[in-house]
Design a protein around this motif. Sequence first.
Motif, PDB file in Angstrom:
ATOM      1  N   SER A  35      56.154  32.789  18.156  1.00 51.27           N
ATOM      2  CA  SER A  35      54.805  33.050  17.635  1.00 51.27           C
ATOM      3  C   SER A  35      53.802  32.020  18.146  1.00 51.27           C
ATOM      4  O   SER A  35      52.630  32.352  18.344  1.00 51.27           O
ATOM      5  N   CYS A  36      54.246  30.794  18.383  1.00 52.67           N
ATOM      6  CA  CYS A  36      53.341  29.760  18.905  1.00 52.67           C
ATOM      7  C   CYS A  36      52.831  30.148  20.289  1.00 52.67           C
ATOM      8  O   CYS A  36      51.647  29.976  20.605  1.00 52.67           O
ATOM      9  N   TYR A  37      53.708  30.688  21.128  1.00 53.01           N
ATOM     10  CA  TYR A  37      53.307  31.114  22.462  1.00 53.01           C
ATOM     11  C   TYR A  37      52.418  32.352  22.395  1.00 53.01           C
ATOM     12  O   TYR A  37      51.460  32.486  23.167  1.00 53.01           O
ATOM     13  N   LEU A  38      52.725  33.264  21.492  1.00 50.51           N
ATOM     14  CA  LEU A  38      51.916  34.476  21.368  1.00 50.51           C
ATOM     15  C   LEU A  38      50.497  34.148  20.906  1.00 50.51           C
ATOM     16  O   LEU A  38      49.529  34.743  21.392  1.00 50.51           O
ATOM     17  N   VAL A  39      50.376  33.197  19.993  1.00 54.84           N
ATOM     18  CA  VAL A  39      49.056  32.801  19.501  1.00 54.84           C
ATOM     19  C   VAL A  39      48.249  32.141  20.614  1.00 54.84           C
ATOM     20  O   VAL A  39      47.064  32.439  20.812  1.00 54.84           O
ATOM     21  N   PRO A 210      53.516  32.477  11.367  1.00 55.79           N
ATOM     22  CA  PRO A 210      53.895  31.068  11.516  1.00 55.79           C
ATOM     23  C   PRO A 210      53.081  30.334  12.572  1.00 55.79           C
ATOM     24  O   PRO A 210      52.659  29.194  12.375  1.00 55.79           O
ATOM     25  N   GLY A 211      52.844  31.004  13.707  1.00 57.12           N
ATOM     26  CA  GLY A 211      52.101  30.369  14.788  1.00 57.12           C
ATOM     27  C   GLY A 211      50.650  30.109  14.436  1.00 57.12           C
ATOM     28  O   GLY A 211      50.110  29.032  14.715  1.00 57.12           O
ATOM     29  N   ILE A 212      49.988  31.069  13.814  1.00 56.26           N
ATOM     30  CA  ILE A 212      48.579  30.893  13.480  1.00 56.26           C
ATOM     31  C   ILE A 212      48.416  29.891  12.345  1.00 56.26           C
ATOM     32  O   ILE A 212      47.420  29.159  12.280  1.00 56.26           O
ATOM     33  N   MET A 224      53.049  21.807  16.457  1.00 59.15           N
ATOM     34  CA  MET A 224      52.766  23.198  16.113  1.00 59.15           C
ATOM     35  C   MET A 224      54.068  23.983  15.930  1.00 59.15           C
ATOM     36  O   MET A 224      54.216  24.743  14.966  1.00 59.15           O
ATOM     37  N   ILE A 225      55.016  23.791  16.833  1.00 57.76           N
ATOM     38  CA  ILE A 225      56.298  24.485  16.723  1.00 57.76           C
ATOM     39  C   ILE A 225      57.044  24.038  15.462  1.00 57.76           C
ATOM     40  O   ILE A 225      57.630  24.863  14.744  1.00 57.76           O
ATOM     41  N   ALA A 226      57.017  22.733  15.180  1.00 62.17           N
ATOM     42  CA  ALA A 226      57.711  22.215  13.993  1.00 62.17           C
ATOM     43  C   ALA A 226      57.123  22.795  12.714  1.00 62.17           C
ATOM     44  O   ALA A 226      57.857  23.220  11.807  1.00 62.17           O
ATOM     45  N   ILE A 227      55.786  22.843  12.627  1.00 58.40           N
ATOM     46  CA  ILE A 227      55.135  23.391  11.432  1.00 58.40           C
ATOM     47  C   ILE A 227      55.419  24.884  11.308  1.00 58.40           C
ATOM     48  O   ILE A 227      55.680  25.397  10.208  1.00 58.40           O
ATOM     49  N   ALA A 228      55.378  25.595  12.434  1.00 54.38           N
ATOM     50  CA  ALA A 228      55.643  27.035  12.421  1.00 54.38           C
ATOM     51  C   ALA A 228      57.058  27.323  11.937  1.00 54.38           C
ATOM     52  O   ALA A 228      57.287  28.230  11.119  1.00 54.38           O
ATOM     53  N   MET A 229      58.025  26.545  12.424  1.00 55.27           N
ATOM     54  CA  MET A 229      59.413  26.735  11.993  1.00 55.27           C
ATOM     55  C   MET A 229      59.573  26.420  10.508  1.00 55.27           C
ATOM     56  O   MET A 229      60.261  27.149   9.789  1.00 55.27           O
ATOM     57  N   LEU A 230      58.929  25.355  10.051  1.00 55.22           N
ATOM     58  CA  LEU A 230      59.027  24.988   8.635  1.00 55.22           C
ATOM     59  C   LEU A 230      58.443  26.067   7.736  1.00 55.22           C
ATOM     60  O   LEU A 230      59.074  26.473   6.738  1.00 55.22           O
TER      61      LEU A 230
END
Length: 286
Positions: A35-39, A210-212, A224-230
Amino acid sequence: MDMLINWFAEPLSYPFMQMALFTAIIVAIVCAILSCYLVLKGWSLMGDAISHAVLPGIVVAYISGLPLMFGAFLSGLFCSLAIGYLKENSRIKEDTVMGIVFSGMFAFGLVLFVKVESDQHLTHVLFGNLLGVGFNDFLQIMIISIMIFMIMLLKRRDFLLFCFDPSHARVVGLSPRVLHYGLLILLALTIVAAMQVVGVILVVAMLISPGITAFMLTKKFDTMIAIAMLSSVLSSFLGTLISFHLNADIGPCIILLQAVIFVLALLYSKFKIQQIQPLKKLKSAV
């Protein structure tokens, strides 16, 4: 305190809830990373397109006696290739192409879905069937998730450069076309895994929320990835438990929690900006 412990412990005492929870967490981790990459790439609609386009492949696979995941992946891959071909060989913009392709394939899937006599399992494709995940389904999801995770881990910098600047990626020797379709294939695989959790209708939320949410809270990609996963794992964990106590579907509970977390992140970012702006004005005045 005992009531709180029982609230968490009671659902986990059932084997089917344990399986559902493990599956949801595994899928949540993969969806959060992608989702981070898609955002960053602005592919929110692409996730929606492929998630809806897998329906005809699922129905055809059911009719043919093939694994539903196999049909879903082929249908999603066809959607990705069709969007790329139409974009490169016409003057139509990408968002318009996605709207045409995914709505057409989803409509075709609905026609097949209504005409085909199926058991209840096929109906759960639309809304998810996490409580019905067996060991074989769990093993398939695990293999797909590990494969996606390893590819994203090895090629994370290449995909990141492609999302920010495809021209620069070409200059340093990378192929934007390969990265483009590689990311689409990973997206299709992730949707195949996630549709078991929330269904093809809500899977786009699991790929974007998660990404947004993380994008609102940080400017560093690793953070960003760490927060998205959490946020994704937390919403999946609590959503599964809440669904047990409310006797509700797990998928909608997970998505609702992700929406709540996003709203909280949005409010926090607004509050943080309001606190920083007076300090900037004070420094400029000095």
